[in-house]
Write a protein that holds these residues in place. Structure first.
Motif, mmCIF file in Angstrom:
data_model
loop_
_atom_site.group_PDB
_atom_site.id
_atom_site.type_symbol
_atom_site.label_atom_id
_atom_site.label_comp_id
_atom_site.label_asym_id
_atom_site.label_seq_id
_atom_site.Cartn_x
_atom_site.Cartn_y
_atom_site.Cartn_z
ATOM 1 N N PHE A 9 0.856 -1.225 -0.033
ATOM 2 C CA PHE A 9 -0.041 0.088 0.003
ATOM 3 C C PHE A 9 0.890 1.166 -0.036
ATOM 4 O O PHE A 9 1.716 1.402 0.923
ATOM 5 C CB PHE A 9 -0.849 0.141 1.410
ATOM 6 N N ARG A 10 0.543 2.304 -0.855
ATOM 7 C CA ARG A 10 1.297 3.390 -0.816
ATOM 8 C C ARG A 10 0.599 4.461 0.070
ATOM 9 O O ARG A 10 -0.385 5.011 -0.285
ATOM 10 C CB ARG A 10 1.410 4.012 -2.241
ATOM 11 N N VAL A 11 1.427 4.834 1.146
ATOM 12 C CA VAL A 11 0.889 5.726 2.206
ATOM 13 C C VAL A 11 1.254 7.129 1.841
ATOM 14 O O VAL A 11 2.270 7.542 1.391
ATOM 15 C CB VAL A 11 1.282 5.280 3.546
ATOM 16 N N ASP A 12 0.363 8.104 2.180
ATOM 17 C CA ASP A 12 0.410 9.472 2.183
ATOM 18 C C ASP A 12 1.114 9.826 3.420
ATOM 19 O O ASP A 12 0.548 9.851 4.377
ATOM 20 C CB ASP A 12 -0.788 10.415 1.831
ATOM 21 N N GLY A 13 2.283 10.307 3.521
ATOM 22 C CA GLY A 13 3.170 10.463 4.664
ATOM 23 C C GLY A 13 2.469 11.649 5.323
ATOM 24 O O GLY A 13 2.461 11.869 6.601
ATOM 25 N N ALA A 14 2.138 12.811 4.676
ATOM 26 C CA ALA A 14 1.505 13.833 5.175
ATOM 27 C C ALA A 14 0.408 13.806 5.918
ATOM 28 O O ALA A 14 0.006 14.092 7.057
ATOM 29 C CB ALA A 14 1.507 15.037 4.057
ATOM 30 N N ALA A 15 -0.498 12.901 5.186
ATOM 31 C CA ALA A 15 -1.808 12.446 5.998
ATOM 32 C C ALA A 15 -1.561 11.682 6.990
ATOM 33 O O ALA A 15 -2.389 11.938 8.017
ATOM 34 C CB ALA A 15 -2.583 11.892 4.909
ATOM 35 N N LEU A 16 -0.638 10.953 7.211
ATOM 36 C CA LEU A 16 -0.464 9.844 8.202
ATOM 37 C C LEU A 16 0.196 10.792 9.348
ATOM 38 O O LEU A 16 -0.409 10.689 10.503
ATOM 39 C CB LEU A 16 0.863 8.979 7.915
ATOM 40 N N ARG A 17 0.996 11.696 9.173
ATOM 41 C CA ARG A 17 1.594 12.431 10.079
ATOM 42 C C ARG A 17 0.474 13.660 10.775
ATOM 43 O O ARG A 17 0.078 13.675 11.766
ATOM 44 C CB ARG A 17 2.418 13.613 9.604
ATOM 45 N N THR A 18 -0.341 14.081 9.848
ATOM 46 C CA THR A 18 -1.775 14.823 10.203
ATOM 47 C C THR A 18 -2.570 14.259 11.113
ATOM 48 O O THR A 18 -3.143 14.807 12.145
ATOM 49 C CB THR A 18 -2.342 15.502 9.055
ATOM 50 N N ARG A 42 8.734 7.603 10.803
ATOM 51 C CA ARG A 42 9.256 8.936 10.602
ATOM 52 C C ARG A 42 9.653 8.935 8.975
ATOM 53 O O ARG A 42 9.442 9.860 8.463
ATOM 54 C CB ARG A 42 10.516 9.169 11.507
ATOM 55 N N LYS A 43 10.003 7.865 8.620
ATOM 56 C CA LYS A 43 10.399 7.711 7.110
ATOM 57 C C LYS A 43 9.196 7.700 6.132
ATOM 58 O O LYS A 43 8.990 8.341 5.216
ATOM 59 C CB LYS A 43 11.174 6.519 6.803
ATOM 60 N N THR A 48 10.590 9.542 2.749
ATOM 61 C CA THR A 48 11.513 8.619 2.535
ATOM 62 C C THR A 48 11.115 7.400 2.007
ATOM 63 O O THR A 48 11.758 6.629 1.087
ATOM 64 C CB THR A 48 12.554 8.512 3.370
ATOM 65 N N ARG A 49 10.123 6.639 2.905
ATOM 66 C CA ARG A 49 9.436 5.421 2.378
ATOM 67 C C ARG A 49 8.049 5.809 2.326
ATOM 68 O O ARG A 49 7.523 6.811 2.635
ATOM 69 C CB ARG A 49 9.662 4.564 3.550
ATOM 70 N N ASP A 76 4.110 8.652 -5.978
ATOM 71 C CA ASP A 76 5.467 8.294 -5.522
ATOM 72 C C ASP A 76 6.263 9.387 -5.248
ATOM 73 O O ASP A 76 6.414 10.221 -6.099
ATOM 74 C CB ASP A 76 5.926 7.372 -6.344
ATOM 75 N N PRO A 77 6.565 9.485 -3.763
ATOM 76 C CA PRO A 77 7.459 10.880 -3.579
ATOM 77 C C PRO A 77 8.753 10.644 -4.110
ATOM 78 O O PRO A 77 9.181 12.083 -4.589
ATOM 79 C CB PRO A 77 7.731 10.422 -1.792
ATOM 80 N N GLN A 78 9.437 9.765 -4.521
ATOM 81 C CA GLN A 78 10.419 9.726 -5.332
ATOM 82 C C GLN A 78 10.198 10.393 -6.819
ATOM 83 O O GLN A 78 11.379 10.547 -7.428
ATOM 84 C CB GLN A 78 11.174 8.401 -5.543
ATOM 85 N N GLU A 79 9.069 10.283 -7.423
ATOM 86 C CA GLU A 79 8.697 10.795 -8.766
ATOM 87 C C GLU A 79 8.578 12.348 -8.592
ATOM 88 O O GLU A 79 8.485 12.656 -9.775
ATOM 89 C CB GLU A 79 7.354 10.062 -9.268
ATOM 90 N N ARG A 80 8.568 12.876 -7.565
ATOM 91 C CA ARG A 80 8.402 14.470 -7.487
ATOM 92 C C ARG A 80 9.591 15.022 -8.110
ATOM 93 O O ARG A 80 10.559 14.916 -7.883
ATOM 94 C CB ARG A 80 8.106 14.788 -6.040
ATOM 95 N N THR A 81 9.236 15.976 -8.650
ATOM 96 C CA THR A 81 10.375 16.896 -9.206
ATOM 97 C C THR A 81 10.377 18.359 -8.937
ATOM 98 O O THR A 81 9.228 18.851 -8.616
ATOM 99 C CB THR A 81 10.488 16.797 -10.842
#
Length: 81
Positions: A9-18, A42-43, A48-49, A76-81
């Motif tokens: 599952f691809r998790v939205d880190g910002a939503a998780l933190r909020t 934290r990752k 980062t993950r 995917d966070p790594q695909e952001r430019t």
């Protein structure tokens, strides 16, 4: 026979933190409830993950008392430019 790895599952880190902060949980408390390390939480939050296996994702969603709609992303966070 070749086994297919389990889906992730691809998790939205910002939503998780909020959501974690709304509930007043520390990353350590959430990690313990989820069965992963504090570092992994934290990752995820930092981007980062972004992927979680089903067992841990289900535990995360339950610990945060939220839904897939609120936690998952297609980006995917790594695909952001």
């Amino acid at each position: 026979m070749h086994q297919v790895p389990p889906p992730t599952f691809r998790v939205d880190g910002a939503a998780l933190r909020t959501r974690r902060m709304q509930l007043g949980q520390s990353t350590t408390e959430l990690a313990t409830a989820t069965g992963v390390s504090d570092s992994y939480i934290r990752k995820l939050e930092g981007g980062t993950r972004c992927r979680m296996r089903p067992r841990h994702y289900t535990a995360l969603r339950a610990a945060l008392r939220t839904t897939d709609t609120d936690l998952l992303t297609t980006e995917d966070p790594q695909e952001r430019t």
